[in-house]
Design a protein around this motif. Structure first.
Motif, mmCIF file in Angstrom:
data_model
loop_
_atom_site.group_PDB
_atom_site.id
_atom_site.type_symbol
_atom_site.label_atom_id
_atom_site.label_comp_id
_atom_site.label_asym_id
_atom_site.label_seq_id
_atom_site.Cartn_x
_atom_site.Cartn_y
_atom_site.Cartn_z
ATOM 1 N N SER A 123 -3.605 0.732 -5.193
ATOM 2 C CA SER A 123 -4.111 2.102 -5.291
ATOM 3 C C SER A 123 -5.612 2.143 -5.590
ATOM 4 C CB SER A 123 -3.331 2.861 -6.365
ATOM 5 O OG SER A 123 -3.480 2.216 -7.609
ATOM 6 N N PRO A 152 -5.303 4.994 0.962
ATOM 7 C CA PRO A 152 -4.277 4.101 1.525
ATOM 8 C C PRO A 152 -4.635 3.435 2.849
ATOM 9 C CG PRO A 152 -3.265 6.067 0.645
ATOM 10 C CD PRO A 152 -4.743 6.282 0.571
ATOM 11 N N VAL A 181 0.841 -1.193 0.000
ATOM 12 C CA VAL A 181 0.000 0.000 0.000
ATOM 13 C C VAL A 181 0.877 1.244 0.000
ATOM 14 C CG1 VAL A 181 -1.731 1.335 1.255
ATOM 15 C CG2 VAL A 181 -1.917 -1.153 1.164
#
Length: 113
Positions: A39, A43, A33
């Motif tokens: 993505s 996040p 991440v």
């Protein structure tokens, strides 16, 4: 300047202390991440989902170990496998293992702007 990797939540480190490979797998998921490989969501949310996925997989693996232990007929192996499954259930629980994610949230807020 490179930043440190996202922290595996402290409670998970405590619960999984006897399973360093599991901790490493969680760390790799969090790094995926932080380095942008994941993505599809903000996040922090992506990190939580990946943690949940990993922990669910650990729980499934522990259930398979119970089945194998039962098939072997070894009472000690059955008890160890059941204890591991309980531990993985605790780790996956939003009230125990995933209860306090403030450090992880702070990491993503500070490093992923």
């Amino acid at each position: 300047m490179p930043h440190s990797p996202p922290p595996v939540p402290a409670k998970l480190l405590e619960l999984l202390k006897d399973y360093p490979d599991h901790i490493e797998q969680l760390q790799r998921a969090l790094i995926s991440v932080s380095d942008g490989r994941q993505s599809y969501a903000p996040p922090f949310e992506a990190a939580v989902w990946l943690l949940e996925d990993c922990l669910s997989a650990f729980k499934s693996e522990a259930r398979a170990e119970i089945d194998a232990a039962v098939a072997s007929g070894d009472p000690q192996a059955i008890e160890r496998a059941k204890e591991k499954e309980r531990l993985m259930s605790f780790a996956r629980s939003s009230n125990i293992g995933l209860a306090n994610l403030s450090e992880l949230r702070a990491y993503f807020e500070a490093n992923m702007r």
